[in-house]
Design an enzyme around this catalytic site. Structure first.
Site, PDB file in Angstrom:
ATOM      1  CG  HIS A 261     -56.774  52.700-116.555  1.00  0.00           C
ATOM      2  ND1 HIS A 261     -56.441  53.258-115.347  1.00  0.00           N
ATOM      3  CD2 HIS A 261     -55.656  52.762-117.316  1.00  0.00           C
ATOM      4  CE1 HIS A 261     -55.175  53.649-115.384  1.00  0.00           C
ATOM      5  NE2 HIS A 261     -54.668  53.351-116.570  1.00  0.00           N
ATOM      6  CD  GLU A 262     -55.063  51.025-120.597  1.00  0.00           C
ATOM      7  OE1 GLU A 262     -54.529  51.996-121.167  1.00  0.00           O
ATOM      8  OE2 GLU A 262     -54.574  50.492-119.574  1.00  0.00           O
ATOM      9  CD  GLU A 291     -52.367  56.035-114.918  1.00  0.00           C
ATOM     10  OE1 GLU A 291     -51.999  56.059-116.116  1.00  0.00           O
ATOM     11  OE2 GLU A 291     -52.861  55.033-114.380  1.00  0.00           O
TER      12      GLU A 291
HETATM   13 ZN    ZN Z   1     -52.844  54.154-117.196  1.00  0.00          ZN
END
Ligand code: ZN
Length: 497
Positions: A261-262, A291
């Site tokens: 995710h990061e 995002e």
């Molecule tokens: Zn995020």
């Protein structure tokens, strides 16, 4: 123009110092350093605020605007002047004293949040939280809004987004997601993920996380990964991007998917146009678009069947015993197991957005003064019961789980769902342009997908609005139909619905 650019680049250097100190605050700083760190960050932000609100900026903009008015609005010069004007008009509405107060409240709030989690005691955090909502309300009143004070806060993270837009999106999604959650619950034992909950030592987890980050194209010459309480990505500079993750030694997915995710956020930061570093043209456009990148690599790729066909043998090198006998198909199903859970960042794709909706409902009412901070733990738990059918056993896995409110980030949560929804639109557009992408994932070649994102998202920085960027890249506006089609197809397949 030269003078304006020099001024912006000077402010950007202060911003880099502030970002690095903020990163350290959450990664290495001893708790006792909080007050001193709050002061230095406050001072830096004050200096940045003074420079960006100085009459020099207004004078330069007044002189430049007539010169760019006939240019293509997306040309460097016209886009730069427009972005600086927007930032300037917003900054001059917020007095310097308030900027410092917000910075100090953020540092104190973060330490109180840690303490409250440590002692499982919401009361230690309550007054800090009330102060953050009071500050957010003051900011809304100063910036101005048409319909709802929450609009002004949303706009800080997602340019132009309105409370009413979020309400419409969320109610449409909820109508489709809640039945899906129910149908999956009826077949809860169709997926076995027990092998993910064995002892997975920290050192190997971190090494595997680094390997998957290299696979997706994260550049460790220009970035690093460290441990923290709440994972995040901090772009100190385009050439220095910091990722953080956390490890649960008894659960495979926590560190692995936090890292992906990061890492997705990190790829975006590393892909910004370096020739504009220090100017708004080289800034990420919005949190929602940010995002899209994290959710893309975490879920659309990292939780796909093709990905595990390639990557399971790699993971087995690190965990030969734990993953012994596991097939790619079993891995694919296990990492997609869906069930109501307490922690948003650990939630599966189906229940995730319901966690976001809960936070949106509460922060919208808090900022409008409709509910009181003192009642928050109870209201939180009641919403969890309503949306997910479970009640947190304590506030650490309830209202105290996220860092955002502690730091004054109010109006931030909806961007998670916007990004999740738009990530599918971007992925579909990438595959339409390059139909080999799905097969390439199975071969462990993610370069085609990254190249498309670089070309259509990363390199544009803030030149377009988030809406314009999405429309130029995909041909359509934000739309939850492709997302729900992806979700329904994926989970019908996994659970045999
Ligand atoms: Zn995020």
């Amino acid at each position: 123009m030269t003078e304006l650019k020099a001024l912006l680049r000077e402010v950007s250097l202060l911003g880099q110092a502030s970002a690095l100190l903020g990163w350290d605050q959450q990664v290495y700083m001893p708790a006792g350093g909080a007050a001193a760190r709050g002061q230095v960050l406050g001072q830096l932000r004050k200096m940045m605020h003074e420079r960006t609100t100085s009459s020099d900026v207004g004078r330069l903009l007044d002189a430049l605007e007539p010169m760019v008015k006939d240019l293509d609005p997306y040309s460097d010069a016209a886009a730069l002047v427009r972005l600086v004007r927007r930032g300037y008009e917003r900054s001059i509405k917020i007095p310097k004293e308030l900027v410092i107060e917000m910075s100090e409240a953020g540092a104190a709030g973060y330490q109180a949040w840690l303490q409250a989690r440590e002692e499982k005691n919401f009361l230690l955090f309550k007054d800090h939280l009330a102060r953050q909502f009071e500050l957010a309300r003051r900011v809304a009143d100063l910036l101005g809004y048409e319909d709802h004070p929450y609009d002004a806060n949303l706009d800080r993270y997602e340019r132009g987004l309105k409370t009413a837009d979020v309400e419409a999106l969320f109610s449409g999604l909820r109508e489709r997601l809640v039945p899906l959650v129910r149908r999956i619950a009826e077949r809860a034992d169709a997926v076995d993920d027990s092998f993910l909950y064995q002892h997975y030592p920290q050192a190997q987890q971190l090494a595997l996380a680094e390997e998957v980050l290299r696979l997706i194209g994260f550049d460790f010459q220009h970035g690093r990964q460290d441990l923290t309480v709440h994972p995040f990505c901090m772009g100190v500079a385009i050439t220095d991007v910091r990722l953080t993750t956390r490890v649960d030694e008894n659960w495979f997915s926590n560190c692995f998917y936090s890292a992906l995710h990061e890492g997705g956020h990190g790829l975006y930061e590393q892909g910004l146009p370096q020739e504009y570093e220090g100017l708004p043209l080289a800034e990420t456009v919005s949190l929602g678009i940010h995002e899209t990148q994290s959710r893309l690599w975490e879920n659309v790729i990292g939780r796909s069947r093709a990905f595990w066909e390639h990557f399971l043998p790699v993971a087995k090198k690190y965990f030969p015993d734990q993953l012994s006998g596991v097939t790619p198909e079993q891995m694919f199903r296990a990492v997609n197991k869906s069930q109501p859970s307490f922690i948003r960042t650990e939630a599966d794709e189906v229940t995730y957005n319901l966690h976001v909706m809960l936070r949106f409902d509460l922060e919208k009412d808090l900022i409008a003064g409709k509910i009181d901070v003192a009642d928050l733990p109870d209201l939180w738990n009641a919403k969890m019961e309503e949306y997910l059918g479970i009640t947190p056993p304590d506030d650490v896995v309830g209202v105290l789980q996220d860092v955002h409110w502690a730091g004054g980030m109010i109006g931030y949560f909806p961007t998670y769902t916007i990004g999740t929804v738009a990530s599918i639109q971007l992925y579909n557009a990438a595959v339409a342009a390059n139909p080999d992408i799905p097969a390439a994932i199975g071969r462990g070649d993610l370069s085609g997908l990254l190249a498309w994102m670089r070309e259509h998202v990363h390199r544009h920085g803030s030149r377009y609005t988030p809406e314009e960027l999405l429309e130029r890249a995909t041909g359509s506006k934000l739309d939850f139909e492709p997302y729900m089609a992806y979700m329904e197809q994926k989970y019908t397949d996994i659970y045999g619905l």
